[in-house]
Design a protein around this motif. Structure first.
Motif, PDB file in Angstrom:
ATOM      1  N   ARG A 175       0.839  -1.204   0.000  1.00  0.00           N
ATOM      2  CA  ARG A 175       0.000   0.000   0.000  1.00  0.00           C
ATOM      3  C   ARG A 175       0.875   1.257   0.000  1.00  0.00           C
ATOM      4  O   ARG A 175       0.622   2.209  -0.723  1.00  0.00           O
ATOM      5  N   ALA A 176       1.923   1.236   0.834  1.00  0.00           N
ATOM      6  CA  ALA A 176       2.814   2.399   0.929  1.00  0.00           C
ATOM      7  C   ALA A 176       3.489   2.673  -0.408  1.00  0.00           C
ATOM      8  O   ALA A 176       3.669   3.825  -0.805  1.00  0.00           O
ATOM      9  N   ALA A 177       3.859   1.603  -1.122  1.00  0.00           N
ATOM     10  CA  ALA A 177       4.557   1.768  -2.404  1.00  0.00           C
ATOM     11  C   ALA A 177       3.660   2.416  -3.457  1.00  0.00           C
ATOM     12  O   ALA A 177       4.153   3.043  -4.404  1.00  0.00           O
ATOM     13  N   VAL A 209      -7.154   7.872   3.556  1.00  0.00           N
ATOM     14  CA  VAL A 209      -5.685   7.778   3.584  1.00  0.00           C
ATOM     15  C   VAL A 209      -5.011   8.510   2.421  1.00  0.00           C
ATOM     16  O   VAL A 209      -4.113   9.328   2.633  1.00  0.00           O
ATOM     17  N   ILE A 210      -5.456   8.229   1.206  1.00  0.00           N
ATOM     18  CA  ILE A 210      -4.769   8.772   0.032  1.00  0.00           C
ATOM     19  C   ILE A 210      -5.013  10.272  -0.108  1.00  0.00           C
ATOM     20  O   ILE A 210      -4.073  11.052  -0.286  1.00  0.00           O
ATOM     21  N   ALA A 234      -4.946   0.729   6.374  1.00  0.00           N
ATOM     22  CA  ALA A 234      -5.972   1.459   5.645  1.00  0.00           C
ATOM     23  C   ALA A 234      -7.247   0.646   5.420  1.00  0.00           C
ATOM     24  O   ALA A 234      -7.638   0.382   4.294  1.00  0.00           O
ATOM     25  N   PRO A 235      -7.915   0.240   6.502  1.00  0.00           N
ATOM     26  CA  PRO A 235      -9.145  -0.535   6.326  1.00  0.00           C
ATOM     27  C   PRO A 235     -10.214   0.271   5.590  1.00  0.00           C
ATOM     28  O   PRO A 235     -10.244   1.503   5.668  1.00  0.00           O
ATOM     29  N   MET A 236     -11.077  -0.438   4.869  1.00  0.00           N
ATOM     30  CA  MET A 236     -12.152   0.231   4.144  1.00  0.00           C
ATOM     31  C   MET A 236     -13.196   0.740   5.136  1.00  0.00           C
ATOM     32  O   MET A 236     -13.790  -0.035   5.884  1.00  0.00           O
TER      33      MET A 236
END
Length: 208
Positions: free
Chosen positions: A89-91, A116-117, A171-173
């Motif tokens: 996810r971080a990448a 998050v984004i 980062a859960p939905m």
């Protein structure tokens, strides 16, 4: 903020209608569109080929998102599995954030865009529907493409994916606190689109 950038973050579970709404909204307002799920599907596809998940994420190119075989059920499950890996996810965060702030406006749909984004997105929507309704939509979609699936199997897959997406540590939905909920269980796609357009129009008008 760059006056030429405007970000619409649209989150929600599989088959909720968020992809259809996102594409239509982007076309209506002339914004660029990114289905962020394709990032994870592309990584999942490489993992199925034997590539390490993090290596696949770090080497991802825009061209891989255009490959036509990313919508299979097998790749969807692989995508959901790699999406729980924090390093993957971080990448992919920088790729998504750069897209979101491009000049001319952008619509991003996924599962953690508003939280998050793009936590400062000008508009945040969370599109959802009951698991049964979403499973029926997905079943009809897969059946029309010749997939050998049953309704019970698709419903089980939808529930399994929901649990994995909502329960992951990275980062859960979940809806952003300031997201507008759009429930498409009993809402036509035209009505959902009208609602989305109205919300965006109000925000654009407030900025001008």
């Amino acid at each position: 903020m760059d006056t030429h950038s405007f970000t619409v973050a649209i989150d929600g579970p599989a088959a909720s209608g968020k992809g259809t709404i996102s594409k239509a909204v982007a076309a209506h307002f002339g914004f660029a569109h990114l289905d962020t799920g394709l990032l994870y599907r592309a990584v999942g596809r490489r993992v199925l080929e034997g590539v390490d998940p993090l290596a696949a994420a770090q080497a991802l190119t825009a061209e891989e998102l255009a490959q036509g075989d990313l919508r299979t059920g097998e790749i969807a499950q692989a995508a959901s599995k790699v999406a729980v890996i924090p390093e993957v996810r971080a990448a992919l965060v920088d790729f998504q954030r750069a897209f979101a702030r491009r000049a001319g406006g952008a619509v991003l749909d996924g599962r953690d865009i508003g939280t998050v984004i793009c936590p400062r997105a000008e508009v945040k929507l969370f599109v959802t529907a009951s698991a049964e309704v979403r499973a029926e939509r997905r079943y009809l979609e897969l059946s029309s493409k010749g997939a050998d699936v049953t309704r019970d199997q698709v419903l089980a897959d939808v529930r399994e994916r929901d649990a994995r997406d909502a329960g992951r540590s990275a980062a859960p939905m979940k809806p952003a606190e300031d997201a507008v909920m759009v429930d498409t269980t009993d809402l036509s796609i035209d009505a959902a689109l009208d609602l989305a357009k109205s919300i965006i129009n109000k925000k654009l008008a407030a900025q001008n």
